[in-house]
Scaffold this active site. Structure first.
Site, PDB file in Angstrom:
ATOM      1  N   ASN A 110      93.997  11.191  44.273  1.00  0.00           N
ATOM      2  CA  ASN A 110      95.057  11.294  43.276  1.00  0.00           C
ATOM      3  C   ASN A 110      94.819  10.360  42.095  1.00  0.00           C
ATOM      4  O   ASN A 110      94.631   9.159  42.290  1.00  0.00           O
ATOM      5  CB  ASN A 110      96.385  10.935  43.954  1.00  0.00           C
ATOM      6  CG  ASN A 110      97.571  11.014  43.019  1.00  0.00           C
ATOM      7  OD1 ASN A 110      97.826  12.053  42.426  1.00  0.00           O
ATOM      8  ND2 ASN A 110      98.286   9.909  42.874  1.00  0.00           N
ATOM      9  N   GLU A 111      94.852  10.906  40.897  1.00  0.00           N
ATOM     10  CA  GLU A 111      94.866  10.109  39.653  1.00  0.00           C
ATOM     11  C   GLU A 111      93.721   9.102  39.615  1.00  0.00           C
ATOM     12  O   GLU A 111      93.931   7.927  39.335  1.00  0.00           O
ATOM     13  CB  GLU A 111      96.215   9.395  39.500  1.00  0.00           C
ATOM     14  CG  GLU A 111      97.362  10.372  39.402  1.00  0.00           C
ATOM     15  CD  GLU A 111      98.728   9.729  39.220  1.00  0.00           C
ATOM     16  OE1 GLU A 111      99.498  10.263  38.430  1.00  0.00           O
ATOM     17  OE2 GLU A 111      99.020   8.712  39.863  1.00  0.00           O
TER      18      GLU A 111
END
Ligand SMILES: *[C@@H]1O[C@H](CO)[C@@H](O)[C@H](O)[C@H]1NC(C)=O
Ligand SMILES: *[C@@H]1O[C@H](CO)[C@@H](O)[C@H](O)[C@H]1NC(C)=O
Ligand SMILES: *[C@@H]1O[C@H](CO)[C@@H](O)[C@H](O)[C@H]1NC(C)=O
Ligand SMILES: *[C@@H]1O[C@H](CO)[C@@H](O)[C@H](O)[C@H]1NC(C)=O
Ligand SMILES: *[C@@H]1O[C@H](CO)[C@@H](O)[C@H](O)[C@H]1NC(C)=O
Ligand SMILES: *[C@@H]1O[C@H](CO)[C@@H](O)[C@H](O)[C@H]1NC(C)=O
Ligand SMILES: *[C@@H]1O[C@H](CO)[C@@H](O)[C@H](O)[C@H]1NC(C)=O
Length: 920
Positions: free
Chosen positions: A476-477
């Site tokens: 994620n991210e």
């Protein structure tokens, strides 16, 4: 706990020979203890310490009040799970094994009082040969004891070792406990901006003792990979090709020489479709692999919800000895489909259609583009051991009822259990799945990488057969956030950390996926700009693009109704704003005295935005999120000001939900319209589907399953055909578009009519209706006007535009012609300035139709809301709608759970935005 019944029904591993002895360790014959604390209580496997302590009243409900802070002592302690003496073991088997499907996380295992092994990864399966221990162990001593250490303490310990990796300031996102990136445990167990930090410990998955004879094996894991002949991951396959079925079993024990594989493919009625031997059988000391072809004409395709049927089959794989003895058999429920993440360069054909140059970034199911509608799934509970298939089934029913076809299973929880994929296979929900890394950079020493490799291979192989599996993403991210943070903080070290990032997310995880699967695409990071090049002649076929992206979040509530504030892209996988849950939910977890907007307990559950860490003494950070929600309401809506303090709290909670729903509707309308614009936007997954506890978060579904305003609004705006306004509140520039995600063109009529708030039609010089056509997955403008001209001489605060659309078309893979209808509303000024009137809402209930009827008798009603009391979870087929004066709407409902014996029906109330202006 009912956890494994669904799994066993569908993925069965049969002990087929008399000598093989498999003893399940699931059950209540366990004790949880901590000698220093003088605690010893009955326990369960699978479980986590908090749950057994709560069940035995050693602690109160971990979710109540400030218990997330008060129960920290549980986190700092070791917890030992000890079995009763294990009966039913034979003393003359040739080998005895312990098999654990999940230990959370730092476990030291003993059998018969002797050390067996230590583990350090929540997500791995572990198996140990304990034959020599058993040989010298009395029956009464045949106990397993698992001592779990404190994960946060051990993480800190690892971090402080000499030579340990460090990162530039501001890169590693800390929530409550530090150093989560050094350990392989659910990252949100250390706190997150939507959840608590309990860092639970325990045997969270089932376990077994397995005894084998000579020439016997036990299948601990298996993979079935179904793909079109010649298919490579990330590449569009030739849909005219037959299916390859590649099957592989992972075993321990002793494999007799010359073993072969056979298979049986049946439909769900067990009618045989194909039967035979697998070819190219390859036996190693841990796996047996083989493959076969299934002619395309023999099977029907699996489709996601609303795009076609969810056809499933059973594939049985048998391991057969040279004397035709079945050594092991595995049955997996499978589907035939291709799902590809298309990141190819925009083609000349696409350019000629007006699509902007660059690369694609969308999914294709069975060779067809589709619009991905959905949200982000987070762990549904801080304690996975109490998540049942029933609960996930209820959650997924809300996903389907909400017109969603895809969930992004966010990267820093746990790998989804098989029953979750099983339910998604049945209901038609695509699960974009991620490895458990997020909002941090990770070490890349050999031991860490080896640990990750084991974890990744186990999980990739375990779930690959599920047709609902849509993608593997690294985390994620990472690219868009983490590498940008390095660049801000220490630009001279960007190359070093980018190389480390590639070591983990390209060199380690990519082969874990592509080494086992031809059918699933891989992206190293969500969110990313996709690959720059893809070349399967290279060991690592992906080269990353690494441009930056426009931010997907904007915590300035002023962006509502301002299209130019939104990012333009091919796909939007996260966007949102948080809101409060309902007072009914709050009451389940906090005291009556704490029911006010900024009470200490409520504020301490708002973990947004937390950078720098959140704890009970760090109150100032916590109130930033409360201030943002307040500001959003004050900017746009009448502010609740009720005399009764709990009623006022409830009205404020509701008001924050209206802002959230209004904002997401506006964003989804914008993204969906992009399917017909040069960006060719083909997906919007909002943040976030559901809650992990009761707190101010981005969720559309509260912890017990109750729908917030958002889930109803998203259901409405994810209808196949929608009409939506695009309006600049400053210039008055108004356009209205119709968007369709159907796979064939539609034609119909759109209407536009202005009213004052009393419900009287305004005589306005503007197009009243127009006929239109919209192509497949496309949008078209049906009106262009300026409210400044159309409403010249009129009072903007006393005008609302009602838009409708009615079109004929058909669903994908369905020939029937259907009528699609949708309506929408525009208020040219903020609702706080609007001349709202009491719309005289009337509510009735029919015992015969089981429908509620709502009528607005004296004016236009904005944000009509049917509310129902605590004790039940119900969803209405529509809610949070608007009504014209004298318009009625019938509303049906689904009961998800009910402890009121139907009494909730009496307690249903109806209100609209008008009620927010009232003191009672
Ligand atoms: C607690 O667990 C850690 C990690 O397994 C271990 O090193 C330590 O000895 C344990 N302490 C106790 C008192 O059991
Ligand atoms: C198919 O076979 C399985 C396993 O033998 C059995 O559990 C199931 O009930 C059967 N289904 C039908 C429809 O007969
Ligand atoms: C069998 O599988 C192993 C491990 O994947 C591989 O190294 C080997 O080359 C394979 N052998 C054959 C004959 O394909
Ligand atoms: C094993 O079964 C196959 C197919 O049923 C048969 O052709 C073969 O002769 C059998 N072999 C032995 C050793 O029984
Ligand atoms: C993105 O990159 C471009 C040039 O590549 C640069 O001009 C722009 O400032 C960057 N934007 C952000 C948000 O970093
Ligand atoms: C809650 O507290 C914040 C921060 O102090 C404040 O800005 C906001 O106005 C308060 N909200 C309400 C509804 O009282
Ligand atoms: C709230 O209501 C009280 C009276 O009940 C009134 O004095 C006060 O001005 C109101 N506040 C707002 C912001 O409307």
């Amino acid at each position: 706990m009912g956890l494994y019944s669904a799994l066993l029904a569908i993925t069965a591993v049969f002990p087929l020979t008399s000598a093989q002895n498999v003893v399940s360790l699931v059950g209540n014959d366990w004790t949880l203890s901590n000698d220093l604390l003088n605690v010893s209580v009955p326990a369960h496997l699978p479980s986590q310490a908090h749950l057994d302590l709560f069940a035995n009243q050693v602690i109160g409900d971990p979710y109540y009040g400030l218990n997330d802070f008060n129960l920290r002592w549980v986190v700092w302690s070791n917890w030992t799970y000890t079995s009763a003496p294990i009966s039913g073991l034979s003393s003359n088997g040739s080998s005895t094994w312990l098999l654990f499907n999940g230990l959370d996380t730092f476990a030291s295992i003993e059998f018969c009082g002797l050390h067996v092994a230590s583990t350090n990864n929540q997500f791995r399966q572990y198996w140990f040969d304990v034959s020599s221990i058993l040989n010298s162990c009395d029956e009464a001593d045949r106990q397993i004891s698992i001592n779990f250490g404190s994960a946060p303490l051990i993480a800190n310990d690892i971090a402080s070792q000499p030579g340990q990796e460090t990162w530039p300031a501001g890169v590693q996102q800390v929530f409550e406990f530090t150093n989560r990136w050094f350990i392989r445990k659910e990252q949100s167990d250390f706190g997150w901006d939507w959840g608590p930090a309990f860092a639970p410990a325990g045997p969270w998955q089932p376990a077994w003792v397995v005894q084998l004879d000579n020439n016997e094996v036990y299948v601990r894991n298996s993979i079935v990979d179904i793909y079109r002949e010649g298919q490579m991951p990330l590449v569009q396959p030739d849909q005219s090709k037959d299916w390859v079925v590649n099957a592989s079993i992972d075993y321990f024990g002793e494999l007799p020489a010359g073993a072969t594989l056979s298979y049986t493919l049946t439909d769900l009625e067990n009618t045989t479709i194909s039967i035979g031997g697998l070819s190219n059988v390859n036996c190693t000391d841990s796996t047996v692999t083989g493959e076969t072809m299934i002619p395309a004409s023999m099977v029907d395709l699996w489709w996601p919800s609303q795009l076609g049927p969810q056809t499933l089959y059973y594939m049985s794989i048998n391991l057969v000895s040279t004397s035709n003895k079945t050594l092991a058999a595995v049955t997996k429920r499978v589907g035939f489909r291709t799902i590809v993440l298309n990141e190819d360069p925009i083609s000349d054909v696409q350019l000629a259609q007006g699509i902007a140059p660059g690369n694609n970034w969308h999914f294709e199911i069975n060779g067809y583009e589709f619009y991905a509608k959905g949200s982000n799934f987070i762990p549904p509970d801080a304690f996975w051991a109490r998540v049942t298939p029933e609960r996930i089934s209820q959650l997924f029913d809300s996903v389907i009822d909400g017109n969603q076809n895809m969930l992004r299973v966010w990267a820093s929880g746990a790998y989804s259990p098989d029953f979750m994929y099983d339910l998604a296979d049945e209901k038609g929900i695509l699960l974009w799945s991620e490895f458990e890394f997020g909002d941090a950079l990770y070490p890349v020493d050999e031991a860490f990488l080896d640990n990750v490799r084991e974890e990744a291979e186990y999980n990739v192989r375990r779930v690959n057969h599920h047709p609902s599996l849509a993608l593997w993403a690294g985390g994620n991210e990472l690219e868009n956030l983490e590498l940008s943070l390095v660049n801000q903080s220490a630009p001279d070290q960007l190359a070093k950390y980018t190389a480390q990032y590639e070591t983990l997310f390209l060199d380690t995880l990519l082969p874990a996926v592509f080494g086992s699967s031809h059918s699933i695409s891989y992206a190293p990071s969500s969110t990313s700009n996709g690959w720059q090049s893809l070349d399967f002649r290279k060991a690592i076929p992906i080269t990353e693009r690494y441009n930056n992206l426009t931010a997907g979040y904007n915590y300035d509530p002023a962006v509502l109704y301002n299209d130019s504030a939104l990012p333009i892209g091919r796909f939007s996988n996260e966007f949102g704003f948080h809101s409060m849950p309902s007072v009914q939910s709050w009451r389940q977890q906090i005291s009556e005295a704490d029911l006010s907007f900024n009470s200490t307990v409520v504020t301490l559950r708002d973990h947004h935005p937390p950078p720098g860490g959140l704890n009970a003494s760090n109150f100032a950070n916590a109130s930033i999120g409360q201030a943002q929600m307040t500001e959003a309401v004050e900017l746009w809506y009448p502010v609740p000001n009720k005399t009764d303090s709990v009623a006022n709290f409830s009205a404020w909670c509701h008001a924050t939900q209206i802002f959230q729903a209004d904002l997401y509707t506006f964003e989804i309308e914008f993204y969906r319209r992009g399917s017909g614009l040069p960006e060719r936007q083909l997906g919007s997954l909002y943040w976030q589907l559901e809650d992990i506890w009761v707190a101010p978060t981005w969720a559309g579904l509260e912890y017990d399953g109750r729908w917030k305003v958002l889930h109803y609004a998203a259901k409405d705006i994810y209808e196949h055909v929608i009409v939506a306004p695009y309006y600049n509140i400053t210039t008055g520039n108004l356009s209205v578009w119709v968007t369709s995600d159907l796979w064939s063109p539609i034609s119909g009529k759109a209407t536009f009519a202005w009213y004052d708030w009393n419900g009287d039609k305004l005589d306005i010089n503007m197009t009243a209706s127009t006929n239109f056509k919209v192509g497949a997955i496309n949008s078209t403008q049906v009106l262009q006007a300026f409210t400044t001209e159309a409403l010249a001489g009129k009072d903007m605060t006393n005008a609302v535009l009602h838009m409708t659309v009615e079109a004929e078309g058909s669903l994908p893979n369905d020939n029937q012609t259907r009528t699609f209808k949708h309506e929408n509303w525009l208020h040219p000024t903020a609702l706080k300035n609007a001349q709202l009137v009491d719309p005289g809402l009337q509510l009735s209930y029919s015992n015969s139709t089981k429908n509620f009827t709502i009528e607005a008798t004296s004016g236009v009603a904005a944000w009509v809301w049917l509310d129902y009391p605590a004790g039940a979870v119900v969803n209405f087929d529509s809610n949070a709608f608007w009504l014209l004066s004298n318009q009625t709407r019938e509303v049906s409902y689904n009961v998800k759970s009910d402890t009121t014996n139907g009494g909730w029906i009496e307690g249903v109330t109806v209100q609209s935005l008008w009620n927010q202006t009232l003191s009672t």
